[in-house]
Scaffold this active site. Sequence first.
Site, PDB file in Angstrom:
ATOM      1  N   TYR A 194       0.842  -1.208   0.000  1.00  0.00           N
ATOM      2  CA  TYR A 194       0.000   0.000   0.000  1.00  0.00           C
ATOM      3  C   TYR A 194       0.873   1.253   0.000  1.00  0.00           C
ATOM      4  O   TYR A 194       0.674   2.179  -0.788  1.00  0.00           O
ATOM      5  CB  TYR A 194      -0.899  -0.049   1.239  1.00  0.00           C
ATOM      6  N   LYS A 248       1.174   4.110  -2.911  1.00  0.00           N
ATOM      7  CA  LYS A 248       0.783   5.499  -2.636  1.00  0.00           C
ATOM      8  C   LYS A 248       1.965   6.453  -2.835  1.00  0.00           C
ATOM      9  O   LYS A 248       1.775   7.607  -3.226  1.00  0.00           O
ATOM     10  CB  LYS A 248       0.225   5.620  -1.206  1.00  0.00           C
TER      11      LYS A 248
HETATM   12  P1  NAP Z   1     -13.388   2.548   0.670  1.00  0.00           P
HETATM   13  O1  NAP Z   1     -14.426   2.945   1.666  1.00  0.00           O
HETATM   14  O2  NAP Z   1     -12.899   1.137   0.654  1.00  0.00           O
HETATM   15  O3  NAP Z   1     -13.927   2.953  -0.780  1.00  0.00           O
HETATM   16  C1  NAP Z   1     -13.183   2.678  -1.919  1.00  0.00           C
HETATM   17  C2  NAP Z   1     -14.135   2.503  -3.097  1.00  0.00           C
HETATM   18  O4  NAP Z   1     -13.340   2.102  -4.232  1.00  0.00           O
HETATM   19  C3  NAP Z   1     -15.147   1.374  -2.867  1.00  0.00           C
HETATM   20  O5  NAP Z   1     -16.417   1.724  -3.370  1.00  0.00           O
HETATM   21  C4  NAP Z   1     -14.534   0.226  -3.657  1.00  0.00           C
HETATM   22  O6  NAP Z   1     -15.477  -0.730  -4.125  1.00  0.00           O
HETATM   23  C5  NAP Z   1     -13.932   0.966  -4.821  1.00  0.00           C
HETATM   24  N1  NAP Z   1     -12.948   0.147  -5.527  1.00  0.00           N
HETATM   25  C6  NAP Z   1     -12.112  -0.789  -5.020  1.00  0.00           C
HETATM   26  N2  NAP Z   1     -11.414  -1.383  -5.982  1.00  0.00           N
HETATM   27  C7  NAP Z   1     -11.801  -0.795  -7.158  1.00  0.00           C
HETATM   28  C8  NAP Z   1     -11.446  -1.003  -8.511  1.00  0.00           C
HETATM   29  N3  NAP Z   1     -10.545  -1.926  -8.868  1.00  0.00           N
HETATM   30  N4  NAP Z   1     -12.044  -0.251  -9.461  1.00  0.00           N
HETATM   31  C9  NAP Z   1     -12.981   0.667  -9.121  1.00  0.00           C
HETATM   32  N5  NAP Z   1     -13.369   0.892  -7.854  1.00  0.00           N
HETATM   33  C10 NAP Z   1     -12.785   0.156  -6.878  1.00  0.00           C
HETATM   34  O7  NAP Z   1     -12.083   3.457   0.830  1.00  0.00           O
HETATM   35  P2  NAP Z   1     -11.895   4.917   1.494  1.00  0.00           P
HETATM   36  O8  NAP Z   1     -11.527   4.742   2.909  1.00  0.00           O
HETATM   37  O9  NAP Z   1     -13.047   5.784   1.154  1.00  0.00           O
HETATM   38  O10 NAP Z   1     -10.574   5.404   0.742  1.00  0.00           O
HETATM   39  C11 NAP Z   1     -10.634   6.112  -0.484  1.00  0.00           C
HETATM   40  C12 NAP Z   1      -9.206   6.477  -0.908  1.00  0.00           C
HETATM   41  O11 NAP Z   1      -8.576   7.235   0.128  1.00  0.00           O
HETATM   42  C13 NAP Z   1      -8.321   5.253  -1.142  1.00  0.00           C
HETATM   43  O12 NAP Z   1      -7.454   5.495  -2.229  1.00  0.00           O
HETATM   44  C14 NAP Z   1      -7.515   5.163   0.143  1.00  0.00           C
HETATM   45  O13 NAP Z   1      -6.287   4.528  -0.034  1.00  0.00           O
HETATM   46  C15 NAP Z   1      -7.345   6.636   0.488  1.00  0.00           C
HETATM   47  N6  NAP Z   1      -7.068   6.892   1.906  1.00  0.00           N
HETATM   48  C16 NAP Z   1      -7.962   6.535   2.876  1.00  0.00           C
HETATM   49  C17 NAP Z   1      -7.652   6.824   4.202  1.00  0.00           C
HETATM   50  C18 NAP Z   1      -8.613   6.476   5.316  1.00  0.00           C
HETATM   51  O14 NAP Z   1      -8.312   6.786   6.471  1.00  0.00           O
HETATM   52  N7  NAP Z   1      -9.749   5.875   5.039  1.00  0.00           N
HETATM   53  C19 NAP Z   1      -6.442   7.426   4.537  1.00  0.00           C
HETATM   54  C20 NAP Z   1      -5.555   7.755   3.527  1.00  0.00           C
HETATM   55  C21 NAP Z   1      -5.884   7.482   2.207  1.00  0.00           C
HETATM   56  P3  NAP Z   1     -15.726  -2.059  -3.192  1.00  0.00           P
HETATM   57  O15 NAP Z   1     -16.419  -1.566  -1.993  1.00  0.00           O
HETATM   58  O16 NAP Z   1     -16.562  -2.947  -4.051  1.00  0.00           O
HETATM   59  O17 NAP Z   1     -14.354  -2.619  -2.914  1.00  0.00           O
END
Ligand code: NAP
Length: 246
Positions: free
Chosen positions: A154, A158
Amino acid sequence: MILKDQVALITGAARGIGKAIAARLAREGASVAIIDIDGEQARKTALELECELLRAVPYTCDVADPGEANKVVKKVVSDLERIDILVNNAGITRDGLLMRMKPEEWDLVFAVNLKGAFNFIRSACRQMLKQRAGAIVNISSVIGLIGNAGQANYSASKAGLLGLTKSAAKEFAPRGIRVNAVAPGFIETEMTAVLPEEAKQGWLASVPLNRAGSMEEVASAVLFLVGPDSEYITGQVLQVDGGMIM
Ligand code: NAP
């Protein structure tokens, strides 16, 4: 309504941070393409936004597949007629210690988090180049800046997004397209809700503002980077992390 008449593509927008970004951009007047591997959830999210009288169109796509990405970008251009904004937000984790990490877990995380962004930039830039304008934001993570035990795949993906952001920013600047990254810290989402309480407290201890961030706070940073107030900003990484890393 600072994004009136603009079209924004957001990947991974069916839920979580991507959904918050889509809602925020739509409330500023953009028509939003809700792109997600979960087509059913993308449709529900688009419907929710339409109930607020916002313009949202769902598309099913695995961002890791260059063919699918290209097809969906073409469909967005035919449905919504332009592309002004691209937010590469889709991201996954497959955590594990390096010694035990399977090559498939490494490849999958890179395919979605890094190649997915490359696929969409490559496909969407053609329309942006025609329009001689555009704003791209890649959602990275503080883990890409500092690393984390158990998250080598990861973290490396990133960090790779930051190299992609800066290279694309240099390549596209003469054509009026800006490319920036947002690096969220600890944000309250479904991704972090599953963490054990002890791990959460450990993270929060390293946050000077002493709380987790919200999805809306990440969306605000994205709105700034795609809107008119950041027209002289490109190739930058905006941390939304409560001061975790300085
Ligand atoms: P999340 O709740 O898991 O949402 C991610 C979305 O992307 C889900 O709808 C997922 O679908 C979809 N997805 C996964 N694989 C995909 C693919 N191959 N093609 C198209 N869509 C796909 O994640 P989040 O927490 O909102 O995070 C969003 C972004 O922010 C990510 O890039 C993550 O790394 C980054 N981020 C998050 C945090 C945090 O604290 N949450 C911190 C730093 C960075 P499914 O549900 O079907 O898998």
